[in-house]
Design a protein around this motif. Structure first.
Motif, PDB file in Angstrom:
ATOM      1  N   ASN A 138       0.869  -1.166   0.000  1.00 28.06           N
ATOM      2  CA  ASN A 138       0.000   0.000   0.000  1.00 28.06           C
ATOM      3  C   ASN A 138       0.911   1.222   0.000  1.00 28.06           C
ATOM      4  O   ASN A 138       1.786   1.351   0.865  1.00 28.06           O
ATOM      5  CB  ASN A 138      -0.896   0.008   1.243  1.00 28.06           C
ATOM      6  CG  ASN A 138      -1.809  -1.201   1.256  1.00 28.06           C
ATOM      7  OD1 ASN A 138      -2.635  -1.365   0.377  1.00 28.06           O
ATOM      8  ND2 ASN A 138      -1.628  -2.062   2.240  1.00 28.06           N
ATOM      9  N   ARG A 140       0.940   5.248   0.026  1.00 27.34           N
ATOM     10  CA  ARG A 140       0.193   6.496   0.192  1.00 27.34           C
ATOM     11  C   ARG A 140       1.033   7.629  -0.367  1.00 27.34           C
ATOM     12  O   ARG A 140       2.188   7.831   0.016  1.00 27.34           O
ATOM     13  CB  ARG A 140      -0.143   6.772   1.654  1.00 27.34           C
ATOM     14  CG  ARG A 140      -1.049   7.992   1.814  1.00 27.34           C
ATOM     15  CD  ARG A 140      -1.593   8.139   3.212  1.00 27.34           C
ATOM     16  NE  ARG A 140      -0.585   8.449   4.191  1.00 27.34           N
ATOM     17  CZ  ARG A 140      -0.108   9.672   4.446  1.00 27.34           C
ATOM     18  NH1 ARG A 140      -0.559  10.709   3.758  1.00 27.34           N
ATOM     19  NH2 ARG A 140       0.789   9.862   5.372  1.00 27.34           N
ATOM     20  N   GLY A 142       0.543  11.599  -0.855  1.00 26.61           N
ATOM     21  CA  GLY A 142      -0.361  12.700  -0.518  1.00 26.61           C
ATOM     22  C   GLY A 142      -1.609  12.152   0.158  1.00 26.61           C
ATOM     23  O   GLY A 142      -1.527  11.424   1.138  1.00 26.61           O
ATOM     24  N   GLU A 143      -2.766  12.449  -0.401  1.00 24.17           N
ATOM     25  CA  GLU A 143      -4.039  11.997   0.166  1.00 24.17           C
ATOM     26  C   GLU A 143      -4.562  10.708  -0.474  1.00 24.17           C
ATOM     27  O   GLU A 143      -5.595  10.187  -0.066  1.00 24.17           O
ATOM     28  CB  GLU A 143      -5.097  13.100  -0.001  1.00 24.17           C
ATOM     29  CG  GLU A 143      -4.747  14.390   0.716  1.00 24.17           C
ATOM     30  CD  GLU A 143      -4.618  14.203   2.230  1.00 24.17           C
ATOM     31  OE1 GLU A 143      -5.452  13.491   2.821  1.00 24.17           O
ATOM     32  OE2 GLU A 143      -3.669  14.768   2.809  1.00 24.17           O
ATOM     33  N   THR A 144      -3.847  10.180  -1.465  1.00 22.79           N
ATOM     34  CA  THR A 144      -4.307   8.996  -2.199  1.00 22.79           C
ATOM     35  C   THR A 144      -3.461   7.788  -1.843  1.00 22.79           C
ATOM     36  O   THR A 144      -2.233   7.878  -1.787  1.00 22.79           O
ATOM     37  CB  THR A 144      -4.219   9.235  -3.721  1.00 22.79           C
ATOM     38  OG1 THR A 144      -4.934  10.438  -4.037  1.00 22.79           O
ATOM     39  CG2 THR A 144      -4.810   8.071  -4.497  1.00 22.79           C
ATOM     40  N   THR A 145      -4.122   6.645  -1.598  1.00 21.11           N
ATOM     41  CA  THR A 145      -3.413   5.397  -1.323  1.00 21.11           C
ATOM     42  C   THR A 145      -3.624   4.446  -2.497  1.00 21.11           C
ATOM     43  O   THR A 145      -4.750   4.229  -2.947  1.00 21.11           O
ATOM     44  CB  THR A 145      -3.916   4.733  -0.019  1.00 21.11           C
ATOM     45  OG1 THR A 145      -3.687   5.644   1.061  1.00 21.11           O
ATOM     46  CG2 THR A 145      -3.194   3.425   0.253  1.00 21.11           C
ATOM     47  N   TYR A 146      -2.527   3.894  -2.996  1.00 21.04           N
ATOM     48  CA  TYR A 146      -2.543   2.938  -4.101  1.00 21.04           C
ATOM     49  C   TYR A 146      -2.224   1.567  -3.552  1.00 21.04           C
ATOM     50  O   TYR A 146      -1.267   1.406  -2.793  1.00 21.04           O
ATOM     51  CB  TYR A 146      -1.488   3.327  -5.156  1.00 21.04           C
ATOM     52  CG  TYR A 146      -1.698   4.704  -5.729  1.00 21.04           C
ATOM     53  CD1 TYR A 146      -2.435   4.888  -6.890  1.00 21.04           C
ATOM     54  CD2 TYR A 146      -1.155   5.825  -5.100  1.00 21.04           C
ATOM     55  CE1 TYR A 146      -2.621   6.155  -7.413  1.00 21.04           C
ATOM     56  CE2 TYR A 146      -1.345   7.095  -5.619  1.00 21.04           C
ATOM     57  CZ  TYR A 146      -2.080   7.258  -6.770  1.00 21.04           C
ATOM     58  OH  TYR A 146      -2.263   8.515  -7.285  1.00 21.04           O
ATOM     59  N   LYS A 147      -3.021   0.574  -3.925  1.00 20.61           N
ATOM     60  CA  LYS A 147      -2.743  -0.806  -3.510  1.00 20.61           C
ATOM     61  C   LYS A 147      -2.050  -1.490  -4.686  1.00 20.61           C
ATOM     62  O   LYS A 147      -2.654  -1.721  -5.726  1.00 20.61           O
ATOM     63  CB  LYS A 147      -4.014  -1.537  -3.123  1.00 20.61           C
ATOM     64  CG  LYS A 147      -3.735  -2.910  -2.531  1.00 20.61           C
ATOM     65  CD  LYS A 147      -4.972  -3.504  -1.887  1.00 20.61           C
ATOM     66  CE  LYS A 147      -4.606  -4.774  -1.176  1.00 20.61           C
ATOM     67  NZ  LYS A 147      -4.732  -4.691   0.251  1.00 20.61           N
ATOM     68  N   THR A 160       5.595  15.223  -2.746  1.00 20.48           N
ATOM     69  CA  THR A 160       4.512  15.161  -1.774  1.00 20.48           C
ATOM     70  C   THR A 160       4.831  14.074  -0.733  1.00 20.48           C
ATOM     71  O   THR A 160       5.738  13.274  -0.923  1.00 20.48           O
ATOM     72  CB  THR A 160       3.155  14.896  -2.474  1.00 20.48           C
ATOM     73  OG1 THR A 160       2.112  15.024  -1.526  1.00 20.48           O
ATOM     74  CG2 THR A 160       3.099  13.527  -3.105  1.00 20.48           C
ATOM     75  N   GLN A 162       4.914  10.735   1.363  1.00 18.28           N
ATOM     76  CA  GLN A 162       4.765   9.327   0.972  1.00 18.28           C
ATOM     77  C   GLN A 162       4.814   8.446   2.219  1.00 18.28           C
ATOM     78  O   GLN A 162       5.464   8.802   3.193  1.00 18.28           O
ATOM     79  CB  GLN A 162       5.902   8.882   0.060  1.00 18.28           C
ATOM     80  CG  GLN A 162       6.198   9.781  -1.112  1.00 18.28           C
ATOM     81  CD  GLN A 162       7.648  10.200  -1.119  1.00 18.28           C
ATOM     82  OE1 GLN A 162       8.527   9.383  -0.957  1.00 18.28           O
ATOM     83  NE2 GLN A 162       7.903  11.472  -1.291  1.00 18.28           N
TER      84      GLN A 162
END
Length: 193
Positions: A138, A140, A142-147, A160, A162
């Motif tokens: 996972n 993160r 900034g405000e977005t989390t990528y799986k 930004t 991390q």
């Protein structure tokens, strides 16, 4: 040569005091002193902050005495490795040279159910690529989390916040980091390699 000695040498070459490097890297003056005197081994995060403040690649700090060659065979036990046990993260550096104009390639591992601290934006922007070999990561940004799952790749820049974290499985990944060229730094420092 020990990493603390290398950091001190670069700091002095650049005419920086401990306090100045502390302010630039957000690493306490006392911690920098202990690192430079080889009393403490810095974590991955601290090495990154110091390398960014000094405007040199991580490998330059870790691998300072290795000569540039047209061919270099590194045995499996001789790869430079940084570990950050509290976060469950380890990075084994595959690329042999520390030049700012070459990519830094590493093999990363994160233990199950672990997370890194938040990595703040860096003083100069690097381009980063991650490829997941095993497990899930996972990420993160900034405000977005990528799986990210096995076989996924991910590109990001360091402008930004991390953070990395895993679920119930161990994650293995390759990472490639490109540092900007010297000309992009707007610096008068002639000491970059």
């Amino acid at each position: 040569m020990n990493i603390g000695t290398v950091i001190k040498d670069y700091r002095l070459k650049k005419g920086l005091t401990l306090q100045t490097l502390s302010s630039m890297s957000c690493v306490s003056k006392s911690m920098l002193s202990e690192i430079e005197n080889n009393k403490k081994m810095p974590s991955i995060d601290i090495v990154q902050r110091i390398s960014h403040a000094l405007k040199i690649s991580i490998l330059t700090l870790l691998n300072n005495d290795q000569q540039k060659a047209t061919a270099l065979h590194t045995k499996s036990d001789d790869h430079l490795t940084l570990q950050d046990p509290p976060s469950g993260l380890s990075l084994q550096f595959i690329s042999p040279h520390g030049s700012m104009n070459e990519p830094t390639i590493s093999f990363g591992k994160m233990l199950p159910n672990s997370s890194t601290k938040e990595y703040l934006p860096t003083p100069f922007i690097t381009s980063n690529y991650i490829f997941i070999v095993q497990g899930t990561l996972n990420f993160r940004l900034g405000e977005t989390t990528y799986k990210l799952a096995k076989g996924d790749s991910f590109y990001f820049t360091t402008e930004t916040v991390q953070q990395l974290f895993t679920d119930s499985d161990e994650c293995h990944f390759f990472s490639v980091r490109y540092y900007p060229s010297y000309d992009q730094h707007n610096s008068n420092d002639q000491g970059l390699i």
